[in-house]
Enzyme design. Structure first.
Site, short mmCIF file in Angstrom:
data_model
loop_
_atom_site.label_atom_id
_atom_site.label_comp_id
_atom_site.label_asym_id
_atom_site.label_seq_id
_atom_site.Cartn_x
_atom_site.Cartn_y
_atom_site.Cartn_z
N LYS A 203 -1.85 -8.41 -6.62
CA LYS A 203 -0.50 -8.55 -6.08
C LYS A 203 -0.10 -10.01 -5.90
CE LYS A 203 0.85 -4.29 -5.90
NZ LYS A 203 1.83 -3.82 -6.91
N SER A 240 4.11 1.90 -3.49
CA SER A 240 2.82 2.58 -3.51
C SER A 240 2.93 3.93 -2.81
CB SER A 240 1.77 1.71 -2.80
OG SER A 240 0.55 2.37 -2.70
N LYS A 244 4.30 6.59 -8.85
CA LYS A 244 4.43 5.82 -10.09
C LYS A 244 3.27 6.08 -11.04
CE LYS A 244 4.54 1.55 -8.88
NZ LYS A 244 4.03 1.79 -7.52
N ARG A 325 -8.84 3.93 -3.55
CA ARG A 325 -8.30 3.42 -4.81
C ARG A 325 -9.31 3.49 -5.94
NH1 ARG A 325 -2.74 1.69 -5.29
NH2 ARG A 325 -2.00 1.45 -3.15
#
Length: 537
Positions: A203, A240, A244, A325
């Site tokens: 990010k 998030s 997506k 994740r």
């Protein structure tokens, strides 16, 4: 002098990184696996996937991100709550202390690329303490060797110095806490420390690209993208947790990328070489392509609960965090494009996770409505994505990615509006949040229904379907959709208490108006009039 020794001299001379014990430069993924295991950085699941744990930080720390306030970028950065300034002197103190912290230690260096368009790519060097973070970087960025290229030692435009074990001192360094993410846009340097959460690496570079690309006339987007067999490209905007990654991983369409893209005069291109998917409650029935990556060598799992004896994963266990994740190369998704690039989009889908449960599951947007909802960026912060967020909370994040937007929102909005009009793009708003009531009362949208609606929009099956106007939000709701019960399409009909629905819908409409007031002077009357019908003054 060998190449590693030359790199050591280069790092010492350009960054002040001196007396490094060992430099492991551009090691392959299997070697990094071995390094991480030998250094006890994580463990291996029953399927051979590397599992790491990030400790205190299991999500991003937005309050700990700063941009250096310096002359070259000062008048371009959108200063405020999102982009907070830190002085050049404070940055230099952190850099000096980070170099001192790494003195005598081993580091892992990866030279990679951000951006699948060779004309607009950003060479990036990641320097980190941990082998598994280097592996994460290899997954998330584009690997030059895959393109039969080798980057020169002095090639990187940006360098990330990643020292997760170092704690900043707010009184000395000017930070908010012991964690820090510092961007020096003029020096091409990022400093990250005090947090092991790997998402900060990717990010930080996304924030850099959001600064650089729009100044070249390229739209940078917090969005996934895929392309159909006929070359029809779809862009899916969303924060998030809005879907997506899930919705873009479609077996009938080629994945371009799941999170970050650019849109130039030549079309859409991925800014990354991998995916970073949420895997809490992942199932092989609902998300088979992503589920398979949790069983594939090369994947890095973050904060996923695993039985320490059998090494069997429990993807439903949120005892560490909701924000579990998986980081994996995009090539693990069958048919994905790598490097990911395609033509101009035919459809734009804006994903919102509506915590109130009052927005329609799908609605057709005019260009003005698309601009209004892009600038608004309504969604919910989903549990675990940021430190301290434990349940979905209604929020507005301009451009569906305010934490990563370095420039004023109008820059991105103007670029998007021009490109929508130039290429005749159809735009849709899709609610992947709640229905029949808000969080705690209603239920989450059925993923199969959402997929059916998205597919119908992309396949043209909704082009000529009759629509009705939502009386609260002014949105055009299709009255029918293949594969979706008619009663699902009208949000008011899913509530047992109609007065409660109207009350919540009115509250959200007023929240839209209140939020948009900060942008109203910089947009046209036609965009302002695309606001919800209820609550207009």
């Amino acid at each position: 002098m060998n190449t590693t020794a030359k790199l050591a001299d280069y790092l010492a001379g350009t960054l002040g990184l001196q007396n490094l014990k060992n430099i492991y430069w551009n090691q392959s993924s299997p070697v990094l696996y071995e390094q991480a295991l030998n250094r006890s950085e994580g463990k291996i699941s029953e399927d051979g996937v590397f599992v790491a744990y990030t400790g205190t930080f299991t999500g991003r720390a937005p309050n700990d991100k700063f941009i250096v306030d310096e002359p070259d970028s000062r008048d371009k950065v959108w200063w405020g709550k999102v982009n907070k300034g830190i002085t050049e002197e404070q940055f230099e103190r952190v850099l000096s202390d980070a170099c001192q912290f790494l003195s005598g230690q081993e580091v892992f260096v990866q030279d990679l690329l951000a951006g699948a368009s060779e004309d607009e790519e950003l060479p990036v060097r990641i320097i980190t303490q941990y082998a598994w973070h280097a592996l994460f970087a290899r997954n998330m960025f584009i690997r030059p060797e895959d393109l039969n290229r080798t980057l020169a030692m002095d090639a990187p435009d940006f360098t990330v110095i990643h020292v997760p074990d170092m704690q900043a001192d707010p009184e000395i360094h000017g930070t908010h806490s012991g964690a820090f993410v510092l961007l020096n846009l003029s020096r091409g340097l990022v400093l990250i420390g005090g947090t092991h959460y790997a998402g900060e690496i990717k990010k930080s570079i996304f924030s850099v690209l959001n600064y650089l690309l729009p100044q070249r006339g390229i739209m940078s987007m917090h969005a996934s993208a895929n392309v159909g067999k006929d070359g029809d490209v779809a862009i899916l905007f969303g924060l998030s947790g809005t879907g997506k990654t899930t919705l873009s991983a479609d077996p009938n369409r080629a994945l371009i990328g799941d999170d970050e893209h650019g849109w130039s005069d030549n079309g859409v291109f991925n800014l990354e070489g991998g995916c970073y998917a949420k895997v809490i409650n992942l199932s092989p029935e609902q998300e088979p392509l992503i589920y398979k990556t949790t069983q594939t060598f090369g994947t890095v799992l973050e904060n996923v609960v695993m039985n320490q004896e059998s090494r069997k994963l429990n993807l439903d266990d949120n005892s560490i965090t909701e924000n579990t994740r998986a980081s994996y190369p995009i090539t693990q998704i069958p048919g994905a494009l790598y490097p990911g690039k395609a033509g101009h989009p035919k459809h734009i889908i804006m994903l919102t996770c509506d915590a109130f449960g009052v927005l329609p599951p799908i609605s057709k947007l005019t260009t003005e409505q698309a601009m209004y909802h892009f600038i608004s960026g309504y969604t919910a912060k989903v549990a675990g994505t940021e430190k301290g967020v434990t349940e979905p909370t209604a929020t507005f994040s301009t451009c569906f990615g305010a934490p990563f937007m370095a420039l004023h929102p109008s820059v991105y909005a103007d670029l998007l509006g021009n490109k929508i009009n130039e290429h005749g793009v159809s735009c849709w708003l899709v609610n992947t949040g709640w229905t029949g009531g808000g969080y705690g009362v209603g239920k989450r949208m059925n993923i199969h229904h959402t997929r059916s609606m998205v597919n119908a929009a992309l396949n043209g099956e909704l082009d000529n379907v009759e629509t009705c106007i939502d009386p609260v939000f002014g949105l055009n709701i299709p009255v029918s959709c293949p594969g979706v019960p008619a009663g699902v399409l009208d949000p008011s009909s899913t509530w047992s208490d109609k007065s409660a629905y109207l009350d919540k819908a009115g509250q959200l409409a007023l929240a839209f108006h209140k939020n948009f007031a900060q942008y109203s002077e910089g947009v046209s009357d036609t965009i302002r009039l695309a606001a919800p019908l209820a609550g207009r003054t």
